[in-house]
Design a protein around this motif. Structure first.
Motif, PDB file in Angstrom:
ATOM      1  N   ILE A 190       0.843  -1.196   0.000  1.00 22.30           N
ATOM      2  CA  ILE A 190       0.000   0.000   0.000  1.00 22.30           C
ATOM      3  C   ILE A 190       0.877   1.244   0.000  1.00 22.30           C
ATOM      4  CG2 ILE A 190      -1.606   1.325   1.431  1.00 22.30           C
ATOM      5  CD1 ILE A 190      -2.845  -1.316   2.265  1.00 22.30           C
ATOM      6  N   VAL A 191       1.974   1.179   0.749  1.00 23.50           N
ATOM      7  CA  VAL A 191       2.880   2.325   0.774  1.00 23.50           C
ATOM      8  C   VAL A 191       3.542   2.499  -0.585  1.00 23.50           C
ATOM      9  CG1 VAL A 191       4.857   3.349   1.918  1.00 23.50           C
ATOM     10  CG2 VAL A 191       3.257   1.982   3.228  1.00 23.50           C
ATOM     11  N   THR A 192       3.943   1.391  -1.209  1.00 22.38           N
ATOM     12  CA  THR A 192       4.599   1.482  -2.505  1.00 22.38           C
ATOM     13  C   THR A 192       3.695   2.147  -3.537  1.00 22.38           C
ATOM     14  OG1 THR A 192       5.526  -0.644  -1.901  1.00 22.38           O
ATOM     15  CG2 THR A 192       6.005   0.162  -4.107  1.00 22.38           C
ATOM     16  N   VAL A 193       2.406   1.805  -3.505  1.00 23.45           N
ATOM     17  CA  VAL A 193       1.455   2.408  -4.444  1.00 23.45           C
ATOM     18  C   VAL A 193       1.457   3.933  -4.289  1.00 23.45           C
ATOM     19  CG1 VAL A 193      -0.998   2.634  -4.956  1.00 23.45           C
ATOM     20  CG2 VAL A 193      -0.006   0.386  -4.569  1.00 23.45           C
ATOM     21  N   GLN A 194       1.684   4.382  -3.052  1.00 24.02           N
ATOM     22  CA  GLN A 194       1.573   5.817  -2.793  1.00 24.02           C
ATOM     23  C   GLN A 194       2.800   6.594  -3.242  1.00 24.02           C
ATOM     24  OE1 GLN A 194      -0.430   6.870   0.833  1.00 24.02           O
ATOM     25  NE2 GLN A 194      -0.538   4.742   1.415  1.00 24.02           N
ATOM     26  N   LYS A 195       3.790   5.904  -3.811  1.00 27.89           N
ATOM     27  CA  LYS A 195       4.957   6.629  -4.339  1.00 27.89           C
ATOM     28  C   LYS A 195       4.525   7.593  -5.438  1.00 27.89           C
ATOM     29  CE  LYS A 195       8.952   4.441  -2.755  1.00 27.89           C
ATOM     30  NZ  LYS A 195       9.507   3.088  -2.722  1.00 27.89           N
ATOM     31  N   SER A 196       3.403   7.299  -6.110  1.00 27.86           N
ATOM     32  CA  SER A 196       2.906   8.242  -7.114  1.00 27.86           C
ATOM     33  C   SER A 196       1.756   9.070  -6.543  1.00 27.86           C
ATOM     34  CB  SER A 196       2.460   7.483  -8.364  1.00 27.86           C
ATOM     35  OG  SER A 196       1.580   6.446  -7.986  1.00 27.86           O
ATOM     36  N   GLY A 197       1.963   9.583  -5.348  1.00 27.77           N
ATOM     37  CA  GLY A 197       0.942  10.442  -4.739  1.00 27.77           C
ATOM     38  C   GLY A 197       0.252   9.739  -3.599  1.00 27.77           C
ATOM     39  N   TRP A 198       0.106  10.439  -2.470  1.00 28.09           N
ATOM     40  CA  TRP A 198      -0.569   9.843  -1.332  1.00 28.09           C
ATOM     41  C   TRP A 198      -1.995   9.493  -1.715  1.00 28.09           C
ATOM     42  CZ3 TRP A 198       1.018  13.904   2.895  1.00 28.09           C
ATOM     43  CH2 TRP A 198       2.419  13.859   3.033  1.00 28.09           C
ATOM     44  N   LEU A 199      -2.526   8.470  -1.088  1.00 24.14           N
ATOM     45  CA  LEU A 199      -3.842   7.984  -1.509  1.00 24.14           C
ATOM     46  C   LEU A 199      -4.922   9.055  -1.336  1.00 24.14           C
ATOM     47  CD1 LEU A 199      -4.172   4.266  -0.473  1.00 24.14           C
ATOM     48  CD2 LEU A 199      -3.670   5.265  -2.679  1.00 24.14           C
ATOM     49  N   ILE A 200      -4.749   9.919  -0.342  1.00 21.56           N
ATOM     50  CA  ILE A 200      -5.801  10.918  -0.148  1.00 21.56           C
ATOM     51  C   ILE A 200      -5.832  11.883  -1.322  1.00 21.56           C
ATOM     52  CG2 ILE A 200      -4.516  12.663   1.150  1.00 21.56           C
ATOM     53  CD1 ILE A 200      -7.073  12.591   3.043  1.00 21.56           C
ATOM     54  N   ILE A 201      -4.677  12.042  -2.019  1.00 22.37           N
ATOM     55  CA  ILE A 201      -4.651  12.898  -3.207  1.00 22.37           C
ATOM     56  C   ILE A 201      -5.064  12.090  -4.430  1.00 22.37           C
ATOM     57  CG2 ILE A 201      -3.155  14.278  -4.681  1.00 22.37           C
ATOM     58  CD1 ILE A 201      -1.514  14.789  -2.068  1.00 22.37           C
ATOM     59  N   GLN A 202      -4.560  10.847  -4.514  1.00 22.32           N
ATOM     60  CA  GLN A 202      -4.935   9.999  -5.651  1.00 22.32           C
ATOM     61  C   GLN A 202      -6.446   9.819  -5.750  1.00 22.32           C
ATOM     62  OE1 GLN A 202      -3.115   6.296  -6.463  1.00 22.32           O
ATOM     63  NE2 GLN A 202      -1.112   6.922  -5.710  1.00 22.32           N
ATOM     64  N   GLY A 203      -7.065   9.625  -4.584  1.00 25.92           N
ATOM     65  CA  GLY A 203      -8.499   9.312  -4.604  1.00 25.92           C
ATOM     66  C   GLY A 203      -9.390  10.524  -4.458  1.00 25.92           C
ATOM     67  N   HIS A 204      -8.790  11.691  -4.304  1.00 26.15           N
ATOM     68  CA  HIS A 204      -9.468  12.984  -4.073  1.00 26.15           C
ATOM     69  C   HIS A 204     -10.809  12.884  -3.341  1.00 26.15           C
ATOM     70  CE1 HIS A 204     -11.479  12.336  -8.002  1.00 26.15           C
ATOM     71  NE2 HIS A 204     -10.318  11.833  -8.352  1.00 26.15           N
TER      72      HIS A 204
END
Ligand code: SF4
Ligand code: SF4
Lengths: 350, 158
Positions: A190-204
């Protein structure tokens, strides 16, 4: 972190593999227990200072520089107190209850990804494990309340049961919303996925809603104000731990604070990229991750304290209304929105 | 539709509350309202309306304004005040006149309700500011409020 790797290699070089494994486990256990104690003391002190500032008071400032040793003194006092109990209590369960609460908190700490390397236990069902473990704590509370053979403790425990079982749903669903984006339950992934933006930003939008629901439900899970009907001192004495004294009381007390830390740490991991620094500014020095992790977690802890010292306690029917009429339906709709966003690829990625 | 407006109102009031406490949080280090009590004993000043104990002020001639009417004794809900009175001869008219011998006040019984002070027709008693009343012997809390040899200020009764 290289030090950890060095210790690991050194241990395996001086003794046979089996022994080294056991020694390593013991060392890790001791490290986590130490962390547990220090974090507990620190959080209690932080709560008291922050509460004082929110109420225009000064807070503890006598013991040690700026009152830094205040909680140490409190802990010493609690350790030296006599352990009392009721005669007709169910002794075995009564004594077992505090350990349930403590151990479930410790087990949840074990899967926290403090940095890339500092994570005692990286199982592939991390989130599921956390949700499961966090509901074991309530069994400790129920046992404590029931075994005390005291009606106030029993009522407190029942209220805690109602509350935790209801809010468990919201926690699970809001975390599930985020899992839709990562496609994995393993915390390190889950942390690795967030390398391209924290999930709170990815999922807006749905991610922000999920975060808000998670924080509300998390506060309720830890039995903190404004959801602290479990301990309602005006109606119930001290709630489920009315009959506990000294160190046993302190276990419950500590576990409450560690649980707050855990709730904040899960939020940090799921929504705010755990040990990832913003825009990867310290990516070349991985061990700095622990500071980012702690920093983000403490900010969220502060947010929970802010809640606590702002809002009055809810009534039990209001509590259930909030969960079943508002949080749950919103959560269900939110999960559909999130699924749509992931399906149509509307996430924000850098 | 009230469902959604409820959510909106809920969030709005949440944020209002948090902004209030947030402001407190930022300003509290300058304007904390707590007193660091034993440290500032010398400079500590209580508020005017603080109710510490009942006192009877005397002027420079050792005269007070209490006529011994006993209204305060009757008003007091828990018998805190006892007035021991006597009759004395008024020099000008030669008539017998009521005067207080002892105004006894049991601080340990007093609830600081203020009824005695409200009821006194001559404002002979008022609130003192002292609050450090701990003693080792309970009898020390029984006080005689009129000073020895004090007498009624002339002109009060007319
Ligand atoms: S203190 Fe006031 S009310 Fe009490 S006896 Fe004296 S004059 Fe009367
Ligand atoms: S303040 Fe109230 S309780 Fe105290 S002496 Fe006066 S009337 Fe009695």
């Amino acid at each position: 972190m290289n030090i950890i790797k060095n210790i690991h290699d050194w241990l395996f070089s001086i003794m046979p593999e089996g022994v080294a494994n056991i020694v390593e486990m013991v060392l890790i256990g001791v490290a986590y227990l130490t962390f547990f104690a220090i974090a507990g003391l620190f959080l209690v002190l932080m709560e008291r200072r922050v509460a004082a500032w929110f109420q225009l008071r000064i807070g503890p400032n006598r013991v040690g520089y700026q009152g830094l040793l205040q909680t140490m003194a409190d802990a010493l006092k609690l350790v030296s107190k006599e352990l009392t109990g009721t005669v007709k209590a169910d002794k075995f369960l009564y004594n077992l209850a505090p350990y349930f609460v403590i151990i479930s908190a410790l087990m949840a700490l074990a899967v926290m990804p403090f940095t890339q390397e500092i994570q005692a236990f990286d199982i592939n069902i991390g989130i599921f494990f956390l949700i499961a473990i966090s509901s074991i704590g309530v069994i400790g509370i129920l046992l404590g309340g029931w075994a005390s053979n005291n009606k106030f403790a029993l009522i407190g425990a029942m209220r805690s049961g109602v509350q935790t079982i209801s809010y468990e749903l919201s926690i699970g669903l809001s975390l599930l919303t985020m899992i839709l984006m990562t496609g994995s339950l393993q915390l390190s992934e889950i942390v690795t996925v967030q390398k391209s933006g924290w999930l709170i930003i990815q999922g807006h939008i749905p991610a922000v809603i999920a975060f808000m629901i998670y924080m509300i439900a998390g506060t309720a899970e830890t039995n903190r104000a404004p959801f602290d009907m479990v301990e309602a001192e005006s109606e119930l004495g001290a709630g489920f731990h009315t009959e506990y004294s000294g160190m046993k009381f302190a276990y419950f007390f500590l576990a409450e604070f560690i649980n707050m830390f855990i709730i904040a740490a899960i939020a940090t991991t799921i929504f705010f990229g755990a040990w990832l620094s913003p825009f990867g500014i310290t990516e070349s020095i991985p061990w700095l991750g622990v500071f980012w992790f702690m920093g983000k977690t403490l900010i969220l802890v502060f947010l929970m304290m802010w809640f606590r010292w702002t809002f009055p306690r809810l009534r039990v029917d209001q509590l259930l209304t909030l969960e079943w009429k508002y949080l749950l339906p919103i959560n269900l709709v939110n999960i559909v929105i999130m699924a749509l966003i992931v399906w149509l690829n509307l996430t924000i990625k850098f | 539709m009230s469902y959604f407006s409820d959510i909106y109102k809920g969030i709005k009031t949440l944020l209002t509350g948090m902004s209030v406490t947030g402001k407190y949080f930022l300003t509290s280090r300058k304007g904390a309202i707590t007193q660091q009590y034993p440290d500032n004993r010398a400079t500590l000043k209580m508020f005017d309306r603080f109710r510490g104990e009942v006192i009877m002020p005397h002027d420079e001639n050792n005269e007070h304004a209490c006529t011994g009417c006993q209204k305060c004794e009757i008003a007091c809900p828990n018998g805190t005040i006892e007035i021991i009175w006597d009759r004395g001869i008024n020099e000008e008219t030669g008539k017998k006149k009521k005067k207080i011998d002892k105004f006894v006040y049991h601080l340990s019984l007093c609830t600081m309700c203020g009824l005695c002070i409200d009821v006194c027709p001559t404002d002979a008693i008022e609130w003192g500011q002292n609050f450090e009343n701990s003693v080792y012997d309970r009898t020390k809390l029984t006080r005689v409020l009129n000073k020895p040899e004090s007498k009624l200020r002339p002109g009060i009764e007319d």
